[in-house]
Design a protein around this motif. Structure first.
Motif, PDB file in Angstrom:
ATOM      1  N   LYS A 172       0.890  -1.334   0.012  1.00 20.16           N
ATOM      2  CA  LYS A 172      -0.093   0.049  -0.053  1.00 20.16           C
ATOM      3  C   LYS A 172       0.838   1.257   0.118  1.00 20.16           C
ATOM      4  O   LYS A 172       2.048   1.270   0.323  1.00 20.16           O
ATOM      5  CB  LYS A 172      -0.765   0.199   1.062  1.00 20.16           C
ATOM      6  N   ASP A 173       0.460   2.555  -0.370  1.00 20.83           N
ATOM      7  CA  ASP A 173       1.057   3.562  -0.510  1.00 20.83           C
ATOM      8  C   ASP A 173       1.406   4.010   1.065  1.00 20.83           C
ATOM      9  O   ASP A 173       0.606   3.874   2.058  1.00 20.83           O
ATOM     10  CB  ASP A 173       0.099   4.719  -1.131  1.00 20.83           C
ATOM     11  N   ILE A 174       2.517   4.752   1.181  1.00 22.19           N
ATOM     12  CA  ILE A 174       2.947   5.140   2.417  1.00 22.19           C
ATOM     13  C   ILE A 174       2.900   6.833   2.504  1.00 22.19           C
ATOM     14  O   ILE A 174       3.813   7.186   1.782  1.00 22.19           O
ATOM     15  CB  ILE A 174       4.315   4.593   2.993  1.00 22.19           C
ATOM     16  N   LEU A 185       2.336  -4.439   7.376  1.00 24.24           N
ATOM     17  CA  LEU A 185       2.828  -2.925   7.565  1.00 24.24           C
ATOM     18  C   LEU A 185       1.999  -1.982   8.032  1.00 24.24           C
ATOM     19  O   LEU A 185       0.711  -1.967   7.310  1.00 24.24           O
ATOM     20  CB  LEU A 185       3.528  -2.684   6.136  1.00 24.24           C
ATOM     21  N   GLN A 186       2.219  -1.186   8.957  1.00 23.27           N
ATOM     22  CA  GLN A 186       1.366  -0.093   9.601  1.00 23.27           C
ATOM     23  C   GLN A 186       2.010   1.229   9.623  1.00 23.27           C
ATOM     24  O   GLN A 186       3.177   1.287   9.685  1.00 23.27           O
ATOM     25  CB  GLN A 186       0.832  -0.605  10.559  1.00 23.27           C
ATOM     26  N   TYR A 187       1.157   2.295   9.712  1.00 18.98           N
ATOM     27  CA  TYR A 187       1.913   3.492  10.338  1.00 18.98           C
ATOM     28  C   TYR A 187       2.108   3.120  12.057  1.00 18.98           C
ATOM     29  O   TYR A 187       1.295   2.387  12.528  1.00 18.98           O
ATOM     30  CB  TYR A 187       0.619   4.727  10.408  1.00 18.98           C
ATOM     31  N   VAL A 188       3.395   3.654  12.243  1.00 20.87           N
ATOM     32  CA  VAL A 188       3.839   3.451  13.423  1.00 20.87           C
ATOM     33  C   VAL A 188       4.503   4.797  14.396  1.00 20.87           C
ATOM     34  O   VAL A 188       4.933   4.787  15.324  1.00 20.87           O
ATOM     35  CB  VAL A 188       4.880   2.331  13.703  1.00 20.87           C
ATOM     36  N   GLY A 189       3.987   6.014  13.407  1.00 23.82           N
ATOM     37  CA  GLY A 189       4.387   7.202  14.032  1.00 23.82           C
ATOM     38  C   GLY A 189       4.949   7.926  13.098  1.00 23.82           C
ATOM     39  O   GLY A 189       5.067   7.516  11.954  1.00 23.82           O
ATOM     40  N   VAL A 190       5.189   9.389  13.420  1.00 26.92           N
ATOM     41  CA  VAL A 190       5.661  10.198  12.515  1.00 26.92           C
ATOM     42  C   VAL A 190       7.475  10.174  12.711  1.00 26.92           C
ATOM     43  O   VAL A 190       7.847   9.840  13.677  1.00 26.92           O
ATOM     44  CB  VAL A 190       5.275  11.646  12.993  1.00 26.92           C
ATOM     45  N   ILE A 254      -1.651   2.821   3.904  1.00 24.53           N
ATOM     46  CA  ILE A 254      -1.549   1.939   4.907  1.00 24.53           C
ATOM     47  C   ILE A 254      -2.254   2.356   5.834  1.00 24.53           C
ATOM     48  O   ILE A 254      -2.837   3.346   5.967  1.00 24.53           O
ATOM     49  CB  ILE A 254      -0.098   1.801   5.502  1.00 24.53           C
ATOM     50  N   LYS A 255      -2.563   1.078   7.068  1.00 25.51           N
ATOM     51  CA  LYS A 255      -3.327   1.608   8.093  1.00 25.51           C
ATOM     52  C   LYS A 255      -2.825   1.994   9.167  1.00 25.51           C
ATOM     53  O   LYS A 255      -1.490   2.028   9.501  1.00 25.51           O
ATOM     54  CB  LYS A 255      -4.085   0.260   8.531  1.00 25.51           C
TER      55      LYS A 255
END
Length: 266
Positions: A172-174, A185-190, A254-255
């Motif tokens: 997925k796009d990031i 794969l997920q968002y895990v912060g900035v 991504i989620k």
């Protein structure tokens, strides 16, 4: 300095101060800029365009025909910008009629065994760590870092200033400015450490965090989250880049990790 044991096609255009080590092969319709070094056993094939002050290590292959069945022998290019380092056994295929060129930008580092497939566009100041595999028609924006042994699915877009954990399957796009990791794969912060290193202010980083709290931690779907961001958060270059990225995503983004049962970002 051109070693007599290297093969250089007479039609190749090579700046006078390029260093070419023994057993390199340079085909016709190749351009190599000033100050570049071509290591031993490097193969640079037809359609390659290499900028200034690059360093290409032994065993790399630049400009091979695409590994794509739709390729019909059309004239396409593989383009590398200035001050880019290509480590051992990297392969960069040239484009197809889809886009006509594969591009790696300026000041990049592609570590050993990286593959960049046809029609992909790698921005400036990008780091692809060992054995990253980039499929066709991928976009990786400026200052992104992709951890080793990661695989990027065709047509995926990786945003600017992103940090991706090693061993990731990127389907997925990031969106820009984030860290991505975990399985799946997920968002895990900035990516706040990377942003500070690139002189983003604390205020800019807070604005980015505010955007992603709405996008990934509010429980809203992407469309509703973007509407809230536009309505409630002050306009900035970073906010607008995030909005445009999500709106233009072709594969979906991504989620956020809390959407998959994890805890929210602190």
């Amino acid at each position: 300095m051109k070693q007599p044991l290297a093969y250089i096609h007479p039609e190749a255009k090579i700046a006078p101060n390029v260093v070419i080590d023994p057993f390199a092969t340079i085909d016709k319709n190749v351009i190599i800029g000033e100050g570049t070094r071509i290591g031993s056993n490097v193969t640079i094939l037809e359609g390659s365009r290499i900028g200034k002050n690059c360093n290409i290590f032994p065993g790399a292959v630049i400009g091979a025909v695409p590994q794509d069945l739709k390729f019909a022998g059309e004239e396409t290019t593989a383009e590398i910008g200035d001050n880019t380092t290509i480590r051992e056994f990297v392969t960069i295929n040239r484009g197809t009629k889809a886009k006509g060129r594969t591009v790696v930008g300026n000041n990049c580092l592609l570590m050993a065994y990286v593959h960049v497939a046809h029609d992909s566009i790698i921005g400036n100041n990008v780091i692809l760590v060992n054995s990253v595999q980039v499929a066709g028609e991928v976009i990786v924006d400026d200052f992104a870092i992709v951890g080793g042994l990661s695989a990027i699915h065709q047509f995926v877009h990786v945003g600017a200033h992103v940090m991706v954990a090693g061993g990731s399957l990127i389907g997925k796009d990031i969106p820009p400015y984030v860290k991505a990791g975990r399985e799946r794969l997920q968002y895990v912060g900035v990516n706040s450490i990377g942003l500070r290193r690139r002189n983003f202010t604390n205020e800019q980083i807070r604005d980015i965090q505010d955007c992603y709290r709405v996008l990934f931690q509010s429980g809203l779907n992407n469309s509703d989250a973007i509407e809230r961001i536009e309505a409630e958060l002050p306009a900035s270059n970073e906010r607008d880049e995030i909005i445009l990225f999500v709106k233009n995503s072709q594969r979906g983004v991504i989620k956020g990790y809390h959407q998959n049962g994890g805890k929210k970002e602190e």
